[in-house]
Enzyme design. Sequence first.
Site, PDB file in Angstrom:
ATOM      1  CG  LEU A  42      50.620  41.276  34.485  1.00 51.68           C
ATOM      2  CD1 LEU A  42      49.850  41.494  33.185  1.00 51.68           C
ATOM      3  CD2 LEU A  42      50.341  42.419  35.453  1.00 51.68           C
ATOM      4  CB  SER A  43      51.413  35.134  38.475  1.00 49.46           C
ATOM      5  OG  SER A  43      52.318  35.466  39.505  1.00 49.46           O
TER       6      SER A  43
END
Length: 195
Positions: A42-43
């Site tokens: 999810l960066s």
Amino acid sequence: YKVKQWWGDPETQEDIRSYGVSLGAALLVRFFIVEPRFIPSLSMYPTFDIGDQLAVEKVTKFVRPYARNDVVVFKPPPAFLEASGTTLDSKFKKEALIKRVIAVAGDKVEVKNGGVLYVNDVAQKEPFTYERAFYDFGPIPVPPGCLMVFGDNRNHSLDSHIWGFLPSENVIGRAIFKYWPLWRVGGIESSAIDV
């Protein structure tokens, strides 16, 4: 005998040539022009979610310099491996990462005033980020031959604010298009807007 007869058949020979040419063309496109990538974290949320698949083009890096807000896929530099606690002999060093270019060589970068990104003392409007950063950073100039890259999910990204500058030569290409899942198909926002 039947295999020899099948192999010698002109129609079989034509099929083999067609498949060979098709496979060769597909491999050339994959290795030199466009390649698929899969998002494992999810960066870069909300631009990319876990499981999104995208196309990365590898040609324009030779004719157009990287610009702020380009989304790039790159080989992790040694500083990333060190910051992540990954050993140089691990398989992870062969993985590619994806981040957004927030500054190029010669730019001055700072994060202040409640997580606002400033490039060359100008606050940046970043509609693609999930939230403002919970940290202050810089000011720091980006050296020649390098980029500064941040994740769009600023507070959940192991990026340049932790491990430093990305050598431009590590960039594989620019992310240009999400093609899976179907409800997220589309281009990737990369326009820079100053506040």
